[in-house]
Design an enzyme around this catalytic site. Structure first.
Site, short mmCIF file in Angstrom:
data_model
loop_
_atom_site.label_atom_id
_atom_site.label_comp_id
_atom_site.label_asym_id
_atom_site.label_seq_id
_atom_site.Cartn_x
_atom_site.Cartn_y
_atom_site.Cartn_z
N ASN A 106 0.84 -1.19 0.00
CA ASN A 106 0.00 0.00 0.00
C ASN A 106 0.88 1.25 0.00
O ASN A 106 1.93 1.25 0.64
CB ASN A 106 -0.87 -0.02 1.27
CG ASN A 106 -1.94 1.05 1.29
OD1 ASN A 106 -2.34 1.57 0.25
ND2 ASN A 106 -2.39 1.40 2.47
N HIS A 108 1.06 5.28 1.12
CA HIS A 108 0.38 6.14 2.09
C HIS A 108 1.06 7.51 2.12
O HIS A 108 2.29 7.59 2.19
CB HIS A 108 0.41 5.51 3.47
CG HIS A 108 -0.38 6.29 4.47
ND1 HIS A 108 -1.76 6.32 4.47
CD2 HIS A 108 0.01 7.12 5.48
CE1 HIS A 108 -2.19 7.11 5.44
NE2 HIS A 108 -1.14 7.61 6.07
N SER A 135 5.05 6.83 2.38
CA SER A 135 5.48 5.49 2.77
C SER A 135 4.91 4.45 1.83
O SER A 135 3.83 4.64 1.26
CB SER A 135 5.00 5.15 4.19
OG SER A 135 5.40 6.11 5.13
N ASP A 144 -2.79 0.80 8.12
CA ASP A 144 -1.47 1.33 7.74
C ASP A 144 -0.39 0.97 8.76
O ASP A 144 0.49 1.79 9.07
CB ASP A 144 -1.54 2.85 7.54
CG ASP A 144 -2.53 3.24 6.46
OD1 ASP A 144 -2.59 2.53 5.43
OD2 ASP A 144 -3.28 4.22 6.63
C1 GAR Z 1 -2.26 8.60 -2.75
O1 GAR Z 1 -1.64 9.68 -2.10
C2 GAR Z 1 -2.30 7.39 -1.85
O2 GAR Z 1 -1.16 7.21 -1.09
C3 GAR Z 1 -3.48 7.71 -0.99
O3 GAR Z 1 -4.43 8.17 -1.91
C4 GAR Z 1 -3.74 8.87 -2.96
C5 GAR Z 1 -4.24 8.37 -4.28
O4 GAR Z 1 -3.87 9.25 -5.29
N1 GAR Z 1 -3.90 6.59 -0.24
C6 GAR Z 1 -4.29 6.68 1.04
O5 GAR Z 1 -4.40 7.72 1.64
C7 GAR Z 1 -4.64 5.35 1.69
N2 GAR Z 1 -4.72 5.51 3.10
P1 GAR Z 1 -4.02 8.87 -6.83
O6 GAR Z 1 -5.41 8.25 -7.01
O7 GAR Z 1 -3.85 10.14 -7.56
O8 GAR Z 1 -2.93 7.86 -7.14
#
Ligand code: GAR
Length: 196
Positions: A106, A108, A135, A144
Site C-alpha cells: 500500500n 500512504h 510510505s 497502515d
Molecule cells: C495517494 O496519495 C495514496 O497514497 C493515498 O491516496 C492517494 C491516491 O492518489 N492513499 C491513502 O491515503 C490510503 N490511506 P491517486 O489516485 O492520484 O494515485
C-alpha cells in the site's frame, strides 16, 4: 516478469506513474489488471494502456466480508504476483489480507507510523508538524500498520493546504512505489511477513 494488479479508488496518478514505468522495456514488472471499488476516474489510465479493469462496487456491498470475497474472486482470475493498493480507500477484510499478505502493498501519504488512516495529509497539517512524508508498506490487519518497505520525508511549507501538500507528496510516493515494485521484481527486496 512480475505481474501486478493495482487497486484504486480515485484519479490514479500513482497508477499512471507505475504504468508509465512498466511500459519501459527494461522494467521487470507488468500491470495485468486494474480494479476499483467504484467507477474510478483512474481507469482511464489503464484503458490508455489497453489494460483490463474490473469494479467491485462498495456501494452495492452488504458487508465488508462479502465485498472482500468478490474482490478476492476477481484477483484470483488474474492471479498476480503482487497486489498494489494505490489509493484504494477501503479497509480489506481479514480473509483477503490473510490470503495475499505479504504480497499486497500500500502507498500512504505520510511518514508511517505517523498519521495513518484515510486523512494522512490533513492530519499532518492539523498536527502543526514541520514535515510529513510518504510510505510504502505491506498490508496487514491494522490500519497502515504493516512492515515499512520504503519511506521519505516531505517538508510542510508555510501556506500549504491539503491539496498543495498532497500534490508535493505524490511524486515522492510514485518514486518510492516504482522503486519498491522494481526491487520486489528483481528479488532485491524480499517482502517481510507482518507480525501475527
Ligand atoms: C495517494 O496519495 C495514496 O497514497 C493515498 O491516496 C492517494 C491516491 O492518489 N492513499 C491513502 O491515503 C490510503 N490511506 P491517486 O489516485 O492520484 O494515485
Amino acid at each position: 516478469m512480475l505481474t501486478v494488479a493495482v487497486l484504486i479508488s480515485g484519479g490514479g496518478s500513482n497508477l499512471r506513474a507505475l504504468l508509465d514505468a512498466a511500459a519501459e522495456s527494461d522494467f521487470p514488472a507488468r500491470v495485468v489488471v486494474v480494479g476499483a471499488d467504484r467507477e474510478a476516474d483512474g481507469f482511464v489510465h489503464a484503458q490508455e494502456y489497453g489494460i483490463p479493469t474490473f469494479t467491485v462496487p462498495w456501494s452495492r456491498a452488504t458487508s465488508r466480508e462479502g465485498w472482500g470475497a468478490e474482490l478476492g474472486a476477481q484477483l484470483a482470475v488474474w492471479n498476480p504476483d503482487l497486489v498494489v493498493l494505490s489509493g484504494l480507500m477501503r479497509l480489506l477484510p481479514a480473509d483477503l489480507v490473510d490470503e495475499w499478505s505479504p504480497r499486497i502493498i500500500n502507498t500512504h501519504p505520510a511518514y508511517l507510523p505517523e498519521f495513518p488512516g484515510a486523512h494522512g495529509v490533513r492530519d499532518a497539517l492539523a498536527a502543526g508538524v514541520e514535515r510529513t512524508g510518504a510510505s510504502v508498506i505491506v498490508v496487514d490487519h491494522g490500519v497502515d500498520s504493516g512492515p515499512i518497505l520504503a519511506q521519505e520525508r516531505v517538508p510542510i511549507l508555510p501556506g500549504d493546504d491539503e491539496h498543495a501538500l498532497h500534490e508535493r507528496i505524490k511524486p515522492v510516493e510514485r518514486r518510492l512505489l516504482i522503486d519498491v515494485v522494481r526491487r520486489i521484481a528483481t528479488g532485491a527486496l524480499v517482502l517481510p511477513s507482518p507480525a501475527q
